[in-house]
Design a protein around this motif. Sequence first.
Motif, PDB file in Angstrom:
ATOM      1  N   GLU A  73       2.073   6.860  -6.786  1.00 35.17           N
ATOM      2  CA  GLU A  73       1.023   7.797  -7.206  1.00 35.17           C
ATOM      3  C   GLU A  73       1.418   9.232  -6.878  1.00 35.17           C
ATOM      4  O   GLU A  73       1.251  10.134  -7.698  1.00 35.17           O
ATOM      5  N   ARG A  74       1.949   9.431  -5.689  1.00 40.83           N
ATOM      6  CA  ARG A  74       2.308  10.792  -5.256  1.00 40.83           C
ATOM      7  C   ARG A  74       3.448  11.364  -6.086  1.00 40.83           C
ATOM      8  O   ARG A  74       3.440  12.542  -6.443  1.00 40.83           O
ATOM      9  N   VAL A  75       4.447  10.528  -6.413  1.00 37.78           N
ATOM     10  CA  VAL A  75       5.571  10.989  -7.230  1.00 37.78           C
ATOM     11  C   VAL A  75       5.104  11.284  -8.648  1.00 37.78           C
ATOM     12  O   VAL A  75       5.589  12.227  -9.284  1.00 37.78           O
ATOM     13  N   GLU A  76       4.149  10.517  -9.127  1.00 36.09           N
ATOM     14  CA  GLU A  76       3.595  10.787 -10.460  1.00 36.09           C
ATOM     15  C   GLU A  76       2.875  12.136 -10.469  1.00 36.09           C
ATOM     16  O   GLU A  76       2.988  12.900 -11.425  1.00 36.09           O
ATOM     17  N   GLU A  77       2.155  12.445  -9.404  1.00 37.54           N
ATOM     18  CA  GLU A  77       1.458  13.727  -9.290  1.00 37.54           C
ATOM     19  C   GLU A  77       2.436  14.887  -9.178  1.00 37.54           C
ATOM     20  O   GLU A  77       2.229  15.946  -9.755  1.00 37.54           O
ATOM     21  N   GLU A  78       3.462  14.705  -8.372  1.00 41.28           N
ATOM     22  CA  GLU A  78       4.422  15.774  -8.102  1.00 41.28           C
ATOM     23  C   GLU A  78       5.843  15.197  -8.139  1.00 41.28           C
ATOM     24  O   GLU A  78       6.385  14.801  -7.111  1.00 41.28           O
ATOM     25  N   PRO A  79       6.472  15.161  -9.328  1.00 40.93           N
ATOM     26  CA  PRO A  79       7.783  14.525  -9.471  1.00 40.93           C
ATOM     27  C   PRO A  79       8.895  15.148  -8.616  1.00 40.93           C
ATOM     28  O   PRO A  79       9.850  14.462  -8.263  1.00 40.93           O
ATOM     29  N   ILE A 120       8.700  16.232  -5.506  1.00 41.79           N
ATOM     30  CA  ILE A 120       8.400  16.186  -4.076  1.00 41.79           C
ATOM     31  C   ILE A 120       9.628  15.681  -3.317  1.00 41.79           C
ATOM     32  O   ILE A 120      10.355  14.806  -3.777  1.00 41.79           O
ATOM     33  N   SER A 121       9.869  16.258  -2.152  1.00 40.77           N
ATOM     34  CA  SER A 121      11.026  15.833  -1.355  1.00 40.77           C
ATOM     35  C   SER A 121      10.720  14.494  -0.683  1.00 40.77           C
ATOM     36  O   SER A 121       9.567  14.172  -0.399  1.00 40.77           O
ATOM     37  N   THR A 122      11.767  13.738  -0.432  1.00 39.88           N
ATOM     38  CA  THR A 122      11.572  12.437   0.214  1.00 39.88           C
ATOM     39  C   THR A 122      11.055  12.602   1.642  1.00 39.88           C
ATOM     40  O   THR A 122      10.261  11.795   2.112  1.00 39.88           O
ATOM     41  N   ARG A 123      11.459  13.659   2.313  1.00 40.75           N
ATOM     42  CA  ARG A 123      10.954  13.904   3.677  1.00 40.75           C
ATOM     43  C   ARG A 123       9.455  14.165   3.666  1.00 40.75           C
ATOM     44  O   ARG A 123       8.713  13.636   4.481  1.00 40.75           O
ATOM     45  N   ARG A 124       9.029  15.003   2.756  1.00 42.76           N
ATOM     46  CA  ARG A 124       7.606  15.327   2.670  1.00 42.76           C
ATOM     47  C   ARG A 124       6.806  14.088   2.269  1.00 42.76           C
ATOM     48  O   ARG A 124       5.742  13.814   2.811  1.00 42.76           O
ATOM     49  N   LEU A 125       7.338  13.339   1.322  1.00 44.16           N
ATOM     50  CA  LEU A 125       6.688  12.121   0.866  1.00 44.16           C
ATOM     51  C   LEU A 125       6.563  11.114   2.018  1.00 44.16           C
ATOM     52  O   LEU A 125       5.499  10.529   2.230  1.00 44.16           O
ATOM     53  N   ALA A 126       7.640  10.950   2.759  1.00 38.46           N
ATOM     54  CA  ALA A 126       7.611  10.016   3.904  1.00 38.46           C
ATOM     55  C   ALA A 126       6.567  10.452   4.940  1.00 38.46           C
ATOM     56  O   ALA A 126       5.839   9.624   5.485  1.00 38.46           O
ATOM     57  N   ALA A 127       6.498  11.742   5.197  1.00 40.06           N
ATOM     58  CA  ALA A 127       5.537  12.263   6.168  1.00 40.06           C
ATOM     59  C   ALA A 127       4.108  12.040   5.697  1.00 40.06           C
ATOM     60  O   ALA A 127       3.227  11.663   6.476  1.00 40.06           O
ATOM     61  N   GLU A 128       3.855  12.250   4.408  1.00 40.80           N
ATOM     62  CA  GLU A 128       2.511  12.095   3.874  1.00 40.80           C
ATOM     63  C   GLU A 128       2.064  10.631   3.868  1.00 40.80           C
ATOM     64  O   GLU A 128       0.918  10.330   4.150  1.00 40.80           O
ATOM     65  N   VAL A 129       2.978   9.743   3.539  1.00 40.99           N
ATOM     66  CA  VAL A 129       2.629   8.332   3.435  1.00 40.99           C
ATOM     67  C   VAL A 129       2.710   7.621   4.794  1.00 40.99           C
ATOM     68  O   VAL A 129       2.062   6.624   5.021  1.00 40.99           O
ATOM     69  N   GLY A 130       3.506   8.178   5.699  1.00 42.47           N
ATOM     70  CA  GLY A 130       3.621   7.603   7.033  1.00 42.47           C
ATOM     71  C   GLY A 130       4.672   6.515   7.130  1.00 42.47           C
ATOM     72  O   GLY A 130       4.516   5.546   7.856  1.00 42.47           O
ATOM     73  N   VAL A 131       5.752   6.670   6.359  1.00 45.49           N
ATOM     74  CA  VAL A 131       6.870   5.722   6.405  1.00 45.49           C
ATOM     75  C   VAL A 131       8.153   6.495   6.647  1.00 45.49           C
ATOM     76  O   VAL A 131       8.210   7.703   6.476  1.00 45.49           O
ATOM     77  N   GLN A 158       0.834  -1.207   0.000  1.00 40.60           N
ATOM     78  CA  GLN A 158       0.000   0.000   0.000  1.00 40.60           C
ATOM     79  C   GLN A 158       0.865   1.253   0.000  1.00 40.60           C
ATOM     80  O   GLN A 158       0.579   2.210  -0.718  1.00 40.60           O
ATOM     81  N   ALA A 159       1.928   1.246   0.804  1.00 36.85           N
ATOM     82  CA  ALA A 159       2.820   2.400   0.854  1.00 36.85           C
ATOM     83  C   ALA A 159       3.498   2.605  -0.492  1.00 36.85           C
ATOM     84  O   ALA A 159       3.636   3.738  -0.957  1.00 36.85           O
TER      85      ALA A 159
END
Length: 91
Positions: free
Chosen positions: A71-77, A79-90, A64-65
């Motif tokens: 999906e998130r990287v496709e929407e916003e290529p 995006i920082s890994t920190r922000r992505l991790a925070a949004e996804v919860g990993v 799921q993660a």
Amino acid sequence: MVMFYSVDDGNDRLARELWIERFPDHVILCAQTFTSVVQHLRDHCTFKPQTHDRARDRTERILQAEEQILERVEEEPNISTRRLAAEVGVS
């Protein structure tokens, strides 16, 4: 821990006091922890946690993660890994 609990016929507060007296440098546990540990031992006849289904749940969460990340990287290529991790919860 179980020995402290059994000293006064299941008095978790006394068990906590004995724990603190015997192990002053250890983590101070709440009284309910002693009751929970003893109950787990009674229910399962072991101190080990039940792990028979954890692998399946973990695999599902990872998949799921992964989907959310892709999906998130496709929407916003960009995006920082920190922000992505925070949004996804990993991490």
